[in-house]
Design an enzyme around this catalytic site. Structure first.
Site, PDB file in Angstrom:
ATOM      1  N   HIS A 150       0.810  -1.225   0.000  1.00 16.74           N
ATOM      2  CA  HIS A 150       0.000   0.000   0.000  1.00 16.74           C
ATOM      3  C   HIS A 150       0.848   1.282   0.000  1.00 16.74           C
ATOM      4  O   HIS A 150       0.571   2.234   0.728  1.00 16.74           O
ATOM      5  CB  HIS A 150      -0.959  -0.004   1.195  1.00 16.74           C
ATOM      6  CG  HIS A 150      -1.969  -1.115   1.147  1.00 16.74           C
ATOM      7  ND1 HIS A 150      -2.450  -1.642  -0.021  1.00 16.74           N
ATOM      8  CD2 HIS A 150      -2.606  -1.811   2.137  1.00 16.74           C
ATOM      9  CE1 HIS A 150      -3.331  -2.599   0.245  1.00 16.74           C
ATOM     10  NE2 HIS A 150      -3.438  -2.728   1.545  1.00 16.74           N
ATOM     11  N   HIS A 224      -9.780   1.512   0.683  1.00 12.95           N
ATOM     12  CA  HIS A 224      -9.669   0.343   1.560  1.00 12.95           C
ATOM     13  C   HIS A 224     -10.780   0.304   2.613  1.00 12.95           C
ATOM     14  O   HIS A 224     -10.525  -0.022   3.776  1.00 12.95           O
ATOM     15  CB  HIS A 224      -8.288   0.321   2.220  1.00 12.95           C
ATOM     16  CG  HIS A 224      -7.784  -1.039   2.571  1.00 12.95           C
ATOM     17  ND1 HIS A 224      -8.467  -1.910   3.395  1.00 12.95           N
ATOM     18  CD2 HIS A 224      -6.670  -1.687   2.191  1.00 12.95           C
ATOM     19  CE1 HIS A 224      -7.768  -3.023   3.522  1.00 12.95           C
ATOM     20  NE2 HIS A 224      -6.669  -2.920   2.803  1.00 12.95           N
ATOM     21  N   GLU A 362     -11.258  -4.383  -2.618  1.00 16.41           N
ATOM     22  CA  GLU A 362     -10.469  -3.275  -3.170  1.00 16.41           C
ATOM     23  C   GLU A 362     -10.322  -3.449  -4.681  1.00 16.41           C
ATOM     24  O   GLU A 362      -9.626  -4.346  -5.136  1.00 16.41           O
ATOM     25  CB  GLU A 362      -9.091  -3.264  -2.509  1.00 16.41           C
ATOM     26  CG  GLU A 362      -9.122  -3.198  -0.997  1.00 16.41           C
ATOM     27  CD  GLU A 362      -7.969  -3.967  -0.357  1.00 16.41           C
ATOM     28  OE1 GLU A 362      -6.803  -3.585  -0.556  1.00 16.41           O
ATOM     29  OE2 GLU A 362      -8.218  -4.976   0.333  1.00 16.41           O
TER      30      GLU A 362
HETATM   31  C1  GLA Z   1      -4.706  -5.622   2.039  1.00 14.03           C
HETATM   32  C2  GLA Z   1      -3.710  -6.706   2.102  1.00 14.03           C
HETATM   33  C3  GLA Z   1      -3.836  -7.435   3.375  1.00 14.03           C
HETATM   34  C4  GLA Z   1      -3.727  -6.508   4.565  1.00 14.03           C
HETATM   35  C5  GLA Z   1      -4.727  -5.406   4.428  1.00 14.03           C
HETATM   36  C6  GLA Z   1      -4.556  -4.380   5.514  1.00 14.03           C
HETATM   37  O1  GLA Z   1      -5.964  -6.101   1.845  1.00 14.03           O
HETATM   38  O2  GLA Z   1      -3.787  -7.591   1.022  1.00 14.03           O
HETATM   39  O3  GLA Z   1      -2.861  -8.428   3.457  1.00 14.03           O
HETATM   40  O4  GLA Z   1      -2.466  -5.935   4.597  1.00 14.03           O
HETATM   41  O5  GLA Z   1      -4.615  -4.777   3.178  1.00 14.03           O
HETATM   42  O6  GLA Z   1      -4.357  -4.900   6.769  1.00 14.03           O
END
Ligand code: GLA
Length: 401
Positions: A150, A224, A362
């Site tokens: 991210h 998210h 997402e």
């Molecule tokens: C995304 C990632 C997960 C986790 C979340 C936040 O979905 O794929 O592994 O890191 O973000 O916790």
């Protein structure tokens, strides 16, 4: 495989706008109301002094159907999203906190769940925390084991965005902007980013993302938000029903980096082509579920049948009758079943968030695309405009599904 939807999306947006969502015209006043649609600005407190002390604003969008969405300038976070159930009883269906302290606490930094935030510069993981573009290798933050997650340590979820509310005849919204400096998190190019949240009277929240660059770079933006359609803090989402418009997904290694394969979902716990509850197969010993501690994977969306946004996912809570449909221009969707929530956080209504108490869907380009030439490209070059759209469309239905 198609590259980013830059040009196509203009046509797609035009088609979609022919419905209830018209192009936003930025207006200036602080509070406006028409046809039940209104947008109000209020203070959401200040960041702690250690984080610069900046004042954070909250924009609340309301429509005439009982839906409201609150967005804060910290991370562009959807802090609250309230809507009626099939009997008209309202609940906040997204995970978050009642005040800025919740988003800036040590417990939050440790858990790092990215509640409701805009994610950039690169949604999900880049393997080995580096990529090579035009022969130059760019080292990135390794903030998730050996990988970048991210956008790195200080992603877009932790930036204070500039904001301006607007109102059109049929919508209200907020336009957020942030310019990511050249080299931020290791990514090349100065990247001005715009993200527009728009609410209409059909209970649709639309997100339009745009970015440009002055050097070749990679971009993959998403939101998210975590959903619990029975209400945040009400317990597990394992009883929610999910349908995903995808025949294939991208299997991962034990650090959650795609292997590069596009695997068929048929005959696996990843087959959500018809409705299944989240809990039905989540405790199976399929190696991919073991790696993810549940679902934490990217699904390869089936291409759209015609023009317009592609229906990616449908999420139903049978108890409240609330339904979330997700439409997008993106080629993939990450379904994350809240596996890393571990009871360390207490949300907006003061209740504990445990594993599986919320899930994220997402819309995105595939994880690790910069290192996977066979995946749709995430490269953005000077002169091009990154442009994607995703819509969260809410509705209700009676018993069954
Ligand atoms: C995304 C990632 C997960 C986790 C979340 C936040 O979905 O794929 O592994 O890191 O973000 O916790």
């Amino acid at each position: 495989m198609p590259s980013l939807t830059r040009v196509l999306v203009v046509a797609l947006c035009a088609t979609f706008a022919a419905g209830a969502l018209s192009a936003p015209a930025v207006a200036k006043s602080k509070s406006k109301s028409q046809g039940g649609l209104s947008v109000t600005k209020s203070s959401f407190g200040n960041l702690p002094p250690s984080m610069g002390g900046t004042a954070i604003d909250r924009y609340t969008l309301r429509n005439g159907r009982g839906m409201s969405v609150a967005i804060i300038t910290y991370g562009g976070i959807i802090q609250e999203l309230t809507l009626p159930d099939r009997r008209g009883r309202k609940a906040n269906v997204t995970l978050g906190f009642a005040d800025i302290a919740g988003y800036t606490s040590e417990a939050y930094a440790e858990a790092n769940p990215y509640f409701g935030a805009i994610i950039g510069r690169y949604g999900n993981r880049i393997g080995g925390a580096q990529f090579t573009l035009d022969g130059v290798t760019y080292p990135l933050d390794a903030n998730n084991g050996p990988n970048t997650l991210h956008g790195g340590f200080q992603g877009f979820d932790k930036k204070v965005w500039d904001a301006e509310s607007f109102k059109t005849a049929k919508t209200v919204g907020v336009r957020l902007t942030y310019t990511s400096p050249d080299g931020e998190g290791g990514f090349p190019g100065t990247l001005p980013v715009e993200m527009i949240y728009t609410l209409d009277n059909r209970n649709r929240l639309r997100m339009d993302y745009e970015a440009t660059t002055d050097k070749p770079t990679v971009v993959n933006l998403t939101n998210h938000a975590y959903w619990n359609l029975a209400g945040e803090g009400s317990g597990s989402i394992e009883g929610h029903l999910l349908k995903l418009n995808a025949d294939r997904y991208t299997p991962v290694d034990e650090t959650l980096i795609p292997t590069g394969e596009l695997a068929a979902v048929a005959g696996t716990p990843f087959d959500f082509r018809s409705f299944h509850t989240i809990g039905e197969r989540i405790r199976g010993n399929h190696e991919q579920l073991v790696f993810g501690r549940g679902y934490d994977h990217n699904w390869v969306l089936n291409p759209p049948r015609g023009s317009g946004l592609n229906l990616a996912a449908k999420l139903v809570d049978p108890s409240s009758g609330r339904v979330l449909s997700i439409l997008t221009t993106e080629p993939g969707i990450q379904f994350y079943s809240g596996n890393f929530l571990s009871g360390t956080l207490y949300g907006t209504s003061g209740r504990q968030y445990r594993q599986g108490d919320g899930l994220a869907l997402e819309t995105q380009h595939f994880p690790d695309s910069p290192n996977k030439p066979q995946f749709p490209s995430t490269t953005l070059r000077p002169g091009e405009t990154y442009s994607t759209t995703t819509v969260y469309a809410f509705s209700t239905k009676g018993g069954g599904h």
